[in-house]
Design a protein around this motif. Structure first.
Motif, PDB file in Angstrom:
ATOM      1  N   GLY A 128      -3.786  -5.398  20.660  1.00  0.00           N
ATOM      2  CA  GLY A 128      -2.557  -5.664  21.400  1.00  0.00           C
ATOM      3  C   GLY A 128      -2.772  -5.493  22.887  1.00  0.00           C
ATOM      4  N   PHE A 129      -1.897  -6.108  23.661  1.00  0.00           N
ATOM      5  CA  PHE A 129      -2.055  -6.225  25.100  1.00  0.00           C
ATOM      6  C   PHE A 129      -0.786  -5.741  25.810  1.00  0.00           C
ATOM      7  CE2 PHE A 129      -4.529  -9.171  22.725  1.00  0.00           C
ATOM      8  CZ  PHE A 129      -5.763  -9.190  23.354  1.00  0.00           C
ATOM      9  N   CYS A 130      -0.958  -4.832  26.776  1.00  0.00           N
ATOM     10  CA  CYS A 130       0.177  -4.326  27.557  1.00  0.00           C
ATOM     11  C   CYS A 130       1.153  -3.622  26.603  1.00  0.00           C
ATOM     12  CB  CYS A 130       0.816  -5.491  28.327  1.00  0.00           C
ATOM     13  SG  CYS A 130       2.193  -5.046  29.398  1.00  0.00           S
ATOM     14  N   TRP A 131       2.367  -4.121  26.446  1.00  0.00           N
ATOM     15  CA  TRP A 131       3.319  -3.570  25.477  1.00  0.00           C
ATOM     16  C   TRP A 131       2.652  -3.458  24.107  1.00  0.00           C
ATOM     17  CZ3 TRP A 131       5.565  -5.566  20.982  1.00  0.00           C
ATOM     18  CH2 TRP A 131       6.720  -4.915  20.519  1.00  0.00           C
ATOM     19  N   GLY A 132       1.899  -4.486  23.751  1.00  0.00           N
ATOM     20  CA  GLY A 132       1.213  -4.485  22.472  1.00  0.00           C
ATOM     21  C   GLY A 132       0.062  -3.498  22.404  1.00  0.00           C
ATOM     22  N   GLY A 133      -0.483  -3.100  23.554  1.00  0.00           N
ATOM     23  CA  GLY A 133      -1.526  -2.085  23.556  1.00  0.00           C
ATOM     24  C   GLY A 133      -0.991  -0.741  23.102  1.00  0.00           C
ATOM     25  N   ARG A 134       0.200  -0.388  23.573  1.00  0.00           N
ATOM     26  CA  ARG A 134       0.836   0.849  23.102  1.00  0.00           C
ATOM     27  C   ARG A 134       1.118   0.768  21.604  1.00  0.00           C
ATOM     28  NH1 ARG A 134       6.157   1.997  22.069  1.00  0.00           N
ATOM     29  NH2 ARG A 134       6.682   4.230  22.001  1.00  0.00           N
ATOM     30  N   ALA A 185      -8.861  -0.766  15.437  1.00  0.00           N
ATOM     31  CA  ALA A 185      -7.823  -1.116  16.409  1.00  0.00           C
ATOM     32  C   ALA A 185      -8.448  -1.244  17.786  1.00  0.00           C
ATOM     33  CB  ALA A 185      -6.724  -0.047  16.411  1.00  0.00           C
ATOM     34  N   VAL A 186      -7.923  -2.190  18.570  1.00  0.00           N
ATOM     35  CA  VAL A 186      -8.376  -2.376  19.945  1.00  0.00           C
ATOM     36  C   VAL A 186      -7.144  -2.509  20.832  1.00  0.00           C
ATOM     37  CG1 VAL A 186      -9.760  -3.739  21.544  1.00  0.00           C
ATOM     38  CG2 VAL A 186     -10.466  -3.540  19.142  1.00  0.00           C
ATOM     39  N   ALA A 187      -6.941  -1.525  21.711  1.00  0.00           N
ATOM     40  CA  ALA A 187      -5.763  -1.477  22.587  1.00  0.00           C
ATOM     41  C   ALA A 187      -6.163  -1.859  24.005  1.00  0.00           C
ATOM     42  CB  ALA A 187      -5.151  -0.083  22.563  1.00  0.00           C
ATOM     43  N   TRP A 188      -5.599  -2.951  24.489  1.00  0.00           N
ATOM     44  CA  TRP A 188      -5.842  -3.399  25.860  1.00  0.00           C
ATOM     45  C   TRP A 188      -4.722  -2.868  26.760  1.00  0.00           C
ATOM     46  CZ3 TRP A 188      -9.739  -7.218  27.127  1.00  0.00           C
ATOM     47  CH2 TRP A 188     -10.452  -7.714  26.023  1.00  0.00           C
ATOM     48  N   TYR A 189      -5.067  -1.998  27.677  1.00  0.00           N
ATOM     49  CA  TYR A 189      -4.158  -1.428  28.683  1.00  0.00           C
ATOM     50  C   TYR A 189      -2.769  -1.128  28.128  1.00  0.00           C
ATOM     51  CZ  TYR A 189      -4.499  -6.545  29.362  1.00  0.00           C
ATOM     52  OH  TYR A 189      -4.631  -7.904  29.174  1.00  0.00           O
ATOM     53  N   GLY A 190      -2.764  -0.367  27.042  1.00  0.00           N
ATOM     54  CA  GLY A 190      -1.495   0.056  26.454  1.00  0.00           C
ATOM     55  C   GLY A 190      -1.068   1.408  26.995  1.00  0.00           C
ATOM     56  N   ARG A 191       0.212   1.554  27.291  1.00  0.00           N
ATOM     57  CA  ARG A 191       0.739   2.812  27.824  1.00  0.00           C
ATOM     58  C   ARG A 191       0.512   3.944  26.827  1.00  0.00           C
ATOM     59  NH1 ARG A 191       6.301   4.807  28.371  1.00  0.00           N
ATOM     60  NH2 ARG A 191       6.965   2.959  27.228  1.00  0.00           N
ATOM     61  N   VAL A 217     -10.292   3.564  17.142  1.00  0.00           N
ATOM     62  CA  VAL A 217      -9.592   2.843  18.202  1.00  0.00           C
ATOM     63  C   VAL A 217     -10.507   2.666  19.413  1.00  0.00           C
ATOM     64  CG1 VAL A 217      -7.564   2.742  19.700  1.00  0.00           C
ATOM     65  CG2 VAL A 217      -7.409   3.880  17.470  1.00  0.00           C
ATOM     66  N   LEU A 218     -10.563   1.434  19.902  1.00  0.00           N
ATOM     67  CA  LEU A 218     -11.212   1.124  21.171  1.00  0.00           C
ATOM     68  C   LEU A 218     -10.110   0.895  22.195  1.00  0.00           C
ATOM     69  CD1 LEU A 218     -13.614   0.266  23.009  1.00  0.00           C
ATOM     70  CD2 LEU A 218     -13.328  -2.055  22.075  1.00  0.00           C
ATOM     71  N   GLY A 219     -10.133   1.637  23.295  1.00  0.00           N
ATOM     72  CA  GLY A 219      -9.160   1.459  24.369  1.00  0.00           C
ATOM     73  C   GLY A 219      -9.823   0.836  25.589  1.00  0.00           C
TER      74      GLY A 219
END
Length: 288
Positions: free
Chosen positions: A166-172, A187-193, A217-219
């Motif tokens: 997920g990306f941005c909102w989807g990263g969280r 899971a891979v979180a792109w710049y999630g809060r 998880v990869l952040g």
């Protein structure tokens, strides 16, 4: 095929003109709030060799719209849930699904605001956040992702090889889902809060749920992100290590927020390509 050649094949060089982008994006319901467009970097992935489409998933409380992309041939495909930015499932998110499909995945992007409203109707980010995004309960989102995962086998997905990005909102949301679904493999979180003020609809943030995280998880973060302090990212790194969780966190020194959003001036080609390569490697490392 070496890693560089493989990456080039999965990130096609085709570019859209600004006019082509507007025509395509309007057809896909792209929110005008994300203008201006960076026409020089907009990536377009074709559908050659793919099966793509729009569908709906019965959630028991409404028909959830989804976009999906998969290889034209093959069964028991590894499945990736693709979680939108705040702007909904617009053309960029669809393109990311097609890129994943080119890499051999069934990629599904559900419209996670569908009960509360339509992101296409907003022409500025402040109203979009206040009037729509803030009213979407985390519990609803996690349930809809569960329903999407359960639907994936009807499109050839392998329920034993499930991942999320997920990306941005989807990263969280990606971090939250890693704490929610025990069947998740990666899971891979792109710049999630990672942190924030809790509320009735959003009672927990990723830093609150470290002990509950069930999947590796990869952040992927940018050091210049004005909305996600590096201190928060380092706090998550420390908390994950202390809890002995499987994870990796990458911070790109010269990237800000949304560095993978190739339709916006925030795009940074180097970190975006490196992040994509790391994501694919992470999925494969963990059996997806």
């Amino acid at each position: 095929m070496n890693e560089t050649a493989e990456l080039e094949s999965l990130l096609p060089a085709a570019r859209l003109t600004r006019r082509d982008f507007i025509v395509t994006a309007t057809a896909a319901g792209f929110a005008l709030a994300v203008q201006p467009v960076s026409a020089q970097t907009m990536i377009h992935t074709d559908e050659l060799g793919l099966r793509t489409g729009d569908a709906t998933v019965d959630t028991g409380s409404g028909e959830l719209p989804v976009y999906f992309a998969a290889p034209a041939e093959g069964k028991a495909l590894p499945t990736v849930l693709v979680v939108q930015e705040i702007f909904g499932v617009h053309e960029h998110i669809r393109d990311l699904c097609r890129r994943l499909a080119k890499a051999g995945y069934l990629a599904i992007a559900p419209e996670l605001y569908f009960r509360q409203g339509d992101a296409r109707k907003y022409d500025n980010i402040a109203d979009l956040l206040a009037d729509l995004v803030a009213k979407v309960p985390d519990a609803q989102v996690l349930s809809d992702l569960d329903k999407t995962a359960a639907w994936a086998p009807t499109q050839g997905g392998d329920p034993g090889r499930l991942a999320i990005t997920g990306f941005c909102w989807g990263g969280r949301i990606t971090w939250l889902y890693a704490a929610h679904n025990p069947a998740l493999k990666a899971a891979v979180a792109w710049y999630g809060r990672l942190d924030g003020v809790p509320s009735d609809l959003h009672p927990h943030h990723p830093l609150d749920l470290v002990d509950e995280i069930k999947a590796p998880v990869l952040g992927l973060y940018g050091a210049q992100d004005q909305g996600i302090p590096v201190d928060d990212v380092e706090a998550m790194r420390s908390a994950m290590a202390k809890a002995h969780k499987a994870f990796d966190i990458i911070i790109y020194p010269d990237a800000g927020h949304a560095f993978n959003a190739d339709y916006r001036p925030s795009y940074r080609e180097g970190p975006a390509r490196d992040g994509w390569k790391r994501m694919l490697a992470w999925l494969r490392q963990h059996g997806v």
